[in-house]
Motif scaffolding. Sequence first.
Motif, PDB file in Angstrom:
ATOM      1  N   UNK A  40      51.065  13.095  63.742  1.00 51.69           N
ATOM      2  CA  UNK A  40      51.268  14.007  62.611  1.00 51.69           C
ATOM      3  C   UNK A  40      52.059  15.246  63.033  1.00 51.69           C
ATOM      4  N   UNK A  41      51.830  15.707  64.244  1.00 48.69           N
ATOM      5  CA  UNK A  41      52.589  16.854  64.755  1.00 48.69           C
ATOM      6  C   UNK A  41      54.055  16.466  64.937  1.00 48.69           C
TER       7      UNK A  41
ATOM      8  N   UNK B 256      55.599  14.078  63.436  1.00 50.20           N
ATOM      9  CA  UNK B 256      56.158  13.857  62.095  1.00 50.20           C
ATOM     10  C   UNK B 256      56.547  15.189  61.451  1.00 50.20           C
ATOM     11  N   UNK B 257      55.746  16.224  61.651  1.00 46.57           N
ATOM     12  CA  UNK B 257      56.053  17.534  61.074  1.00 46.57           C
ATOM     13  C   UNK B 257      57.377  18.074  61.605  1.00 46.57           C
ATOM     14  N   UNK B 258      57.633  17.884  62.884  1.00 46.68           N
ATOM     15  CA  UNK B 258      58.898  18.343  63.466  1.00 46.68           C
ATOM     16  C   UNK B 258      60.065  17.566  62.854  1.00 46.68           C
ATOM     17  N   UNK B 259      59.929  16.257  62.780  1.00 48.61           N
ATOM     18  CA  UNK B 259      60.973  15.450  62.150  1.00 48.61           C
ATOM     19  C   UNK B 259      61.126  15.761  60.674  1.00 48.61           C
ATOM     20  N   UNK B 260      60.003  15.999  60.004  1.00 53.40           N
ATOM     21  CA  UNK B 260      60.047  16.326  58.576  1.00 53.40           C
ATOM     22  C   UNK B 260      60.734  17.669  58.334  1.00 53.40           C
ATOM     23  N   UNK B 261      60.614  18.589  59.289  1.00 58.07           N
ATOM     24  CA  UNK B 261      61.315  19.871  59.159  1.00 58.07           C
ATOM     25  C   UNK B 261      62.820  19.639  59.163  1.00 58.07           C
ATOM     26  N   UNK B 262      63.266  18.757  60.022  1.00 61.07           N
ATOM     27  CA  UNK B 262      64.702  18.447  60.081  1.00 61.07           C
ATOM     28  C   UNK B 262      65.160  17.782  58.786  1.00 61.07           C
ATOM     29  N   UNK B 263      64.353  16.858  58.283  1.00 64.28           N
ATOM     30  CA  UNK B 263      64.695  16.170  57.031  1.00 64.28           C
ATOM     31  C   UNK B 263      64.679  17.154  55.856  1.00 64.28           C
TER      32      UNK B 263
ATOM     33  N   UNK C   3      61.578  22.448  67.658  1.00 59.55           N
ATOM     34  CA  UNK C   3      60.503  22.223  68.616  1.00 59.55           C
ATOM     35  C   UNK C   3      60.641  20.902  69.351  1.00 59.55           C
ATOM     36  N   UNK C   4      60.029  20.873  70.530  1.00 64.41           N
ATOM     37  CA  UNK C   4      60.019  19.674  71.358  1.00 64.41           C
ATOM     38  C   UNK C   4      58.671  19.470  72.018  1.00 64.41           C
ATOM     39  N   UNK C   5      58.670  18.750  73.124  1.00 61.25           N
ATOM     40  CA  UNK C   5      57.428  18.368  73.795  1.00 61.25           C
ATOM     41  C   UNK C   5      56.539  19.550  74.184  1.00 61.25           C
TER      42      UNK C   5
ATOM     43  N   UNK D  31      52.666  19.767  72.965  1.00 61.67           N
ATOM     44  CA  UNK D  31      51.551  19.948  73.900  1.00 61.67           C
ATOM     45  C   UNK D  31      50.708  21.164  73.516  1.00 61.67           C
ATOM     46  N   UNK D  32      51.381  22.258  73.147  1.00 60.95           N
ATOM     47  CA  UNK D  32      50.658  23.472  72.727  1.00 60.95           C
ATOM     48  C   UNK D  32      49.801  23.193  71.498  1.00 60.95           C
ATOM     49  N   UNK D  33      50.376  22.521  70.519  1.00 58.93           N
ATOM     50  CA  UNK D  33      49.653  22.240  69.273  1.00 58.93           C
ATOM     51  C   UNK D  33      48.483  21.284  69.500  1.00 58.93           C
TER      52      UNK D  33
END
Length: 189
Positions: free
Chosen positions: A92-93, A95-102, A72-74, A78-80
Amino acid sequence: MTGRCSWCGDNPLYVAYHDKEWGVPEWDSRALWEKLILDGFQAGLAWITILRKRDGFRAAFEGFDPAIIATWGEPDIARLLQDPGIVRHRGKIEATIGNARAFLAIEEDQGFDRYLWNFCDGAPIQNSFATMGEVPAETPLSKTISKDLKARGFKFCGPTIVYAFMQATGMVNDHVTGCFRHAELRPGA
């Protein structure tokens, strides 16, 4: 049935969560990741807020599928940010995207479940607190896990969030000794 941990009060949603989920050892990597993300969203809010929105989170975050979220990206952010079914907090949103990658990196390397459970030697830590006042907000172990998660790219995973996560996922049994769930979640129960 004997007593119950006082934190859940008499709210039916809280009571059901306490009686059926909180403190039950979770061994599934994806489910562990979902709970860590939800605990991160809870920061600064009451847990009941997250429980009430949990289905909305699951819908908005594609069932917490980290392989999808990691792409996911921008436009997705925006949707969330427009979704009233979740806590709309940009940090937090993101962070969730980055946390998915981690998460995906740890999952591929050793399995997220094994990674986490190795911190407590593969078994729940059995505490014996008589009152909620004795239960710590964080521990040396939650500080260690938090530091390691952050080193691997996770955000919104400070020691207090990590300890709440450890309690929720049964890595520690913090049901007070007078709670019927304390004995049920001990080994051999």
